[in-house]
Design an enzyme around this catalytic site. Structure first.
Site, PDB file in Angstrom:
ATOM      1  N   LYS A   1       0.583  38.402 -40.727  1.00 29.26           N
ATOM      2  CA  LYS A   1       0.889  39.590 -39.923  1.00 29.26           C
ATOM      3  C   LYS A   1      -0.333  39.908 -39.087  1.00 29.26           C
ATOM      4  O   LYS A   1      -1.455  39.563 -39.457  1.00 29.26           O
ATOM      5  CB  LYS A   1       1.185  40.783 -40.844  1.00 29.26           C
ATOM      6  CG  LYS A   1       1.963  41.882 -40.168  1.00 29.26           C
ATOM      7  CD  LYS A   1       3.458  41.623 -40.268  1.00 29.26           C
ATOM      8  CE  LYS A   1       4.278  42.566 -39.451  1.00 29.26           C
ATOM      9  NZ  LYS A   1       5.711  42.385 -39.732  1.00 29.26           N
TER      10      LYS A   1
ATOM     11  N   ASP B   1       6.929  43.197 -33.772  1.00 34.68           N
ATOM     12  CA  ASP B   1       7.110  44.210 -34.812  1.00 34.68           C
ATOM     13  C   ASP B   1       7.048  45.545 -34.062  1.00 34.68           C
ATOM     14  O   ASP B   1       7.305  45.580 -32.848  1.00 34.68           O
ATOM     15  CB  ASP B   1       6.022  44.090 -35.898  1.00 34.68           C
ATOM     16  CG  ASP B   1       6.329  44.909 -37.155  1.00 34.68           C
ATOM     17  OD1 ASP B   1       7.128  44.459 -37.993  1.00 34.68           O
ATOM     18  OD2 ASP B   1       5.777  46.022 -37.308  1.00 34.68           O
TER      19      ASP B   1
HETATM   20  P1  NDP Z   1      10.194  49.339 -32.556  1.00 33.06           P
HETATM   21  O1  NDP Z   1       8.843  49.503 -32.018  1.00 33.06           O
HETATM   22  O2  NDP Z   1      11.233  48.690 -31.715  1.00 33.06           O
HETATM   23  O3  NDP Z   1      10.780  50.724 -33.041  1.00 33.06           O
HETATM   24  C1  NDP Z   1      10.112  51.487 -34.001  1.00 33.06           C
HETATM   25  C2  NDP Z   1      10.874  52.769 -34.225  1.00 33.06           C
HETATM   26  O4  NDP Z   1      10.324  53.443 -35.362  1.00 33.06           O
HETATM   27  C3  NDP Z   1      10.744  53.737 -33.073  1.00 33.06           C
HETATM   28  O5  NDP Z   1      11.884  54.536 -33.016  1.00 33.06           O
HETATM   29  C4  NDP Z   1       9.517  54.543 -33.468  1.00 33.06           C
HETATM   30  O6  NDP Z   1       9.412  55.824 -32.872  1.00 33.06           O
HETATM   31  C5  NDP Z   1       9.722  54.671 -34.961  1.00 33.06           C
HETATM   32  N1  NDP Z   1       8.418  54.833 -35.598  1.00 33.06           N
HETATM   33  C6  NDP Z   1       7.367  53.988 -35.549  1.00 33.06           C
HETATM   34  N2  NDP Z   1       6.322  54.458 -36.211  1.00 33.06           N
HETATM   35  C7  NDP Z   1       6.729  55.638 -36.701  1.00 33.06           C
HETATM   36  C8  NDP Z   1       6.106  56.613 -37.489  1.00 33.06           C
HETATM   37  N3  NDP Z   1       4.836  56.472 -37.906  1.00 33.06           N
HETATM   38  N4  NDP Z   1       6.837  57.716 -37.838  1.00 33.06           N
HETATM   39  C9  NDP Z   1       8.120  57.856 -37.410  1.00 33.06           C
HETATM   40  N5  NDP Z   1       8.757  56.966 -36.655  1.00 33.06           N
HETATM   41  C10 NDP Z   1       8.076  55.878 -36.313  1.00 33.06           C
HETATM   42  O7  NDP Z   1      10.013  48.528 -33.922  1.00 33.06           O
HETATM   43  P2  NDP Z   1      11.095  47.733 -34.789  1.00 33.06           P
HETATM   44  O8  NDP Z   1      12.432  48.346 -34.649  1.00 33.06           O
HETATM   45  O9  NDP Z   1      10.917  46.291 -34.482  1.00 33.06           O
HETATM   46  O10 NDP Z   1      10.528  47.969 -36.260  1.00 33.06           O
HETATM   47  C11 NDP Z   1      11.009  48.996 -37.121  1.00 33.06           C
HETATM   48  C12 NDP Z   1      10.706  48.632 -38.565  1.00 33.06           C
HETATM   49  O11 NDP Z   1      11.358  47.407 -38.896  1.00 33.06           O
HETATM   50  C13 NDP Z   1       9.229  48.406 -38.893  1.00 33.06           C
HETATM   51  O12 NDP Z   1       8.993  48.834 -40.216  1.00 33.06           O
HETATM   52  C14 NDP Z   1       9.092  46.897 -38.825  1.00 33.06           C
HETATM   53  O13 NDP Z   1       7.999  46.442 -39.593  1.00 33.06           O
HETATM   54  C15 NDP Z   1      10.417  46.475 -39.430  1.00 33.06           C
HETATM   55  N6  NDP Z   1      10.871  45.122 -39.134  1.00 33.06           N
HETATM   56  C16 NDP Z   1      11.002  44.696 -37.843  1.00 33.06           C
HETATM   57  C17 NDP Z   1      11.465  43.414 -37.600  1.00 33.06           C
HETATM   58  C18 NDP Z   1      11.717  42.924 -36.223  1.00 33.06           C
HETATM   59  O14 NDP Z   1      12.239  41.814 -36.094  1.00 33.06           O
HETATM   60  N7  NDP Z   1      11.414  43.663 -35.175  1.00 33.06           N
HETATM   61  C19 NDP Z   1      11.755  42.484 -38.705  1.00 33.06           C
HETATM   62  C20 NDP Z   1      11.666  43.071 -40.019  1.00 33.06           C
HETATM   63  C21 NDP Z   1      11.216  44.336 -40.197  1.00 33.06           C
HETATM   64  P3  NDP Z   1       8.372  56.049 -31.664  1.00 33.06           P
HETATM   65  O15 NDP Z   1       8.958  55.324 -30.502  1.00 33.06           O
HETATM   66  O16 NDP Z   1       8.297  57.523 -31.497  1.00 33.06           O
HETATM   67  O17 NDP Z   1       7.063  55.459 -32.120  1.00 33.06           O
HETATM   68  O1  2IT Z   2       8.536  42.169 -40.540  1.00 31.62           O
HETATM   69  C1  2IT Z   2       9.064  41.152 -40.044  1.00 31.62           C
HETATM   70  O2  2IT Z   2       9.693  40.340 -40.734  1.00 31.62           O
HETATM   71  C2  2IT Z   2       8.933  40.939 -38.591  1.00 31.62           C
HETATM   72  N1  2IT Z   2       8.359  41.786 -37.902  1.00 31.62           N
HETATM   73  C3  2IT Z   2       9.473  39.686 -37.963  1.00 31.62           C
HETATM   74  C4  2IT Z   2       8.512  38.556 -38.128  1.00 31.62           C
HETATM   75  C5  2IT Z   2       8.875  37.294 -37.400  1.00 31.62           C
HETATM   76  O3  2IT Z   2       8.048  36.378 -37.453  1.00 31.62           O
HETATM   77  O4  2IT Z   2       9.947  37.201 -36.803  1.00 31.62           O
END
Ligand code: NDP
Ligand code: 2IT
Length: 449
Positions: free
Chosen positions: A122, A162
């Site tokens: 990461k 992420d």
């Molecule tokens: P994005 O940046 O697309 O969206 C993040 C969302 O979460 C936004 O709505 C953001 O609000 C909110 N957010 C972020 N930080 C905070 C905080 N401290 N408090 C409240 N709200 C918060 O990210 P993703 O959708 O990609 O990721 C969301 C989650 O999913 C994370 O935990 C990530 O690690 C996990 N994840 C993502 C994967 C992926 O493929 N993208 C894979 C597996 C897990 P704001 O815009 O106001 O910051």
């Molecule tokens: O938390 C996660 O699994 C991710 N942000 C996706 C990682 C990846 O390599 O696609």
């Protein structure tokens, strides 16, 4: 807790999130360690909890006014026992060593569960993309990649997105790598379709989390049709979680960002979701604007004086936490249970605090922890790597079918491992044990390295 945990806790005492993630795994694998003294002799747990390599670097960049800024960049190369390091990059002001080590640690187990040959890593930066122009984001990404390019490679370490890193950032990062190295290789996943991306990768984490929820429901002869769902977040994962829930006949009543949440009792429709995607992905606006546009929705700003988040206190059968770590505490868990909640599928990484997790487990609801439920994203990243290696592209249907198969097999692995070690129906124990055994056996095969 155990001896091993105490040692890690005293060495990394200021890394709260990392210790939280390690503590859960150490707890889950106790029975496995007792049954398999070879793991203890080879100090597998101690080795898994220590990154193979931590890279920290300076990222200097210039804003549109000509002012110089310095951010900190990281890449945690956690474990390569079953494949090249793989895991996302997070750009968020809260990013620090503890948060990235917890994410890298969980990634190792998650990636092992996907059935694909990918290790865990990461990275990211405390850079805040919010309020920055596209040109500023580009200059930051270029500065970040100017250093990161020394450490990654399609057979070594393959980052992805992420929080705060989506298609725009991946594009700028890829462009800089290609320029410096003069080679076109799959060193990142989540690429756009025109230049090596995989169909379904943007959708994969959200879709996968809903497929995992469907698998859990099927064990009780149920499905998502007609069920009310709370979704948190409004980014990549939340958007495609919502899309798939709607497709399967469920109703989504909430979405959030870091400033507040909306409650739409009538339910978010496909049309409203399209608006949200425009709002968040193109205009980069705030969730409050959803309630300005749709008067039936109520917006509630974050109130830091509260000991709970009212988002989780709406009547719903299912919850899909899809924003960030520790966003759902014990009070929230109790509220969700009091309202009749019976399923949680974690799209985010470690969104539930440990006392919240205990409540879900004690109440025997269907609780799918992030490292199992959100593994669909990295799984399709693995499939993107396969397609890049073959220089071929699978159709949407092919990738979606593979994603479904993978989520099903993760579900089966969780169920089987939990049952084998006396924790029937406990997906936390199941995911940790199944992931651990695969990595531990691979590490034993490789000797003391
Ligand atoms: P994005 O940046 O697309 O969206 C993040 C969302 O979460 C936004 O709505 C953001 O609000 C909110 N957010 C972020 N930080 C905070 C905080 N401290 N408090 C409240 N709200 C918060 O990210 P993703 O959708 O990609 O990721 C969301 C989650 O999913 C994370 O935990 C990530 O690690 C996990 N994840 C993502 C994967 C992926 O493929 N993208 C894979 C597996 C897990 P704001 O815009 O106001 O910051
Ligand atoms: O938390 C996660 O699994 C991710 N942000 C996706 C990682 C990846 O390599 O696609």
């Amino acid at each position: 807790m155990s001896n091993v945990y105490d040692k890690i806790a005293s060495r990394d005492s200021n890394e709260k999130e990392f210790l939280q993630a390690v503590g859960e795994v150490v707890d889950s694998v106790k029975g496995v360690m007792d049954k398999n003294p070879q793991y203890r002799d080879a100090k597998i747990l101690e080795r898994i909890a220590e990154p193979e390599r931590v890279i920290m670097f300076r990222v200097p960049w210039m804003d549109d006014k000509g002012e110089v800024h310095v951010n900190r960049g990281f890449r945690i190369e956690m474990n390569s026992a079953i494949g090249p390091y793989k895991g996302g990059l997070r750009f968020h002001p809260s990013v620090n060593l503890s948060i990235l080590k917890f994410l890298a640690f969980e990634q190792v187990f998650k990636n092992a569960l996907t059935t694909l040959p990918i290790g865990g890593g990461k990275g990211g930066s405390d850079f805040d993309p919010k309020g920055k122009s596209d040109a500023e984001v580009m200059r930051f990404c270029q500065a970040f990649m100017a250093e990161l390019q020394r450490h990654i490679g399609h057979n070594t370490d393959v980052p992805a997105g992420d929080i705060g890193v989506g298609a725009r950032e991946i594009g700028f990062l890829f462009g800089m790598y290609k320029k410096i190295r003069n080679e076109f290789v799959g060193i990142l996943t989540g690429k756009s379709l025109n230049w090596g991306g995989s169909l379904i990768r943007p959708e994969a984490t959200g879709y996968g989390s809903v497929y995992f929820a469907s698998e859990m429901l099927a064990t009780r002869g149920e499905d998502l049709k007609g069920k009310t769902c709370i979704v948190s977040g409004s980014g990549n994962v939340a958007q495609y979680t919502t899309e798939k829930i709607l497709e399967l006949g469920g109703k989504v009543v909430t979405l959030s960002d870091s400033a507040g949440y909306i409650y739409d009792e009538a339910g978010i429709t496909t049309e409203k979701l399209q608006y949200l995607m425009q709002l968040k992905n193109i205009r980069r606006g705030r969730i409050s604007e959803y309630a300005d546009k749709y008067s039936e929705a109520v917006y509630t700003p974050v109130d830091t004086a509260l000991d709970h988040n009212p988002l989780w206190n709406h009547k719903a059968e299912c919850a899909f936490p899809s924003a960030t770590q520790n966003e759902l505490n014990a009070k929230d868990a109790q509220n969700f249970l009091n309202n009749g909640g019976s399923l949680v599928s974690e799209g985010a990484n470690m969104p539930t605090t440990p006392d919240g997790v205990d409540l879900f487990l004690d109440n025997k609801i269907l609780y799918g922890p992030g490292k199992a439920a959100n593994a669909g994203g990295v799984a399709v990243s693995g499939l993107e790597m396969s397609q890049n290696s073959m220089r071929l592209k699978w159709t949407r249907e092919e990738v979606d079918a593979k994603l479904k198969t993978i989520m099903k097999s993760i579900h089966t692995a969780c169920i089987d491992s939990a049952e084998e070690y006396g924790s029937k129906g406990n997906y936390v124990a199941g995911a940790n044990i199944a992931g651990f055994v695969k990595i531990a056996d691979s590490m034993l095969d490789h000797g003391l390295v």
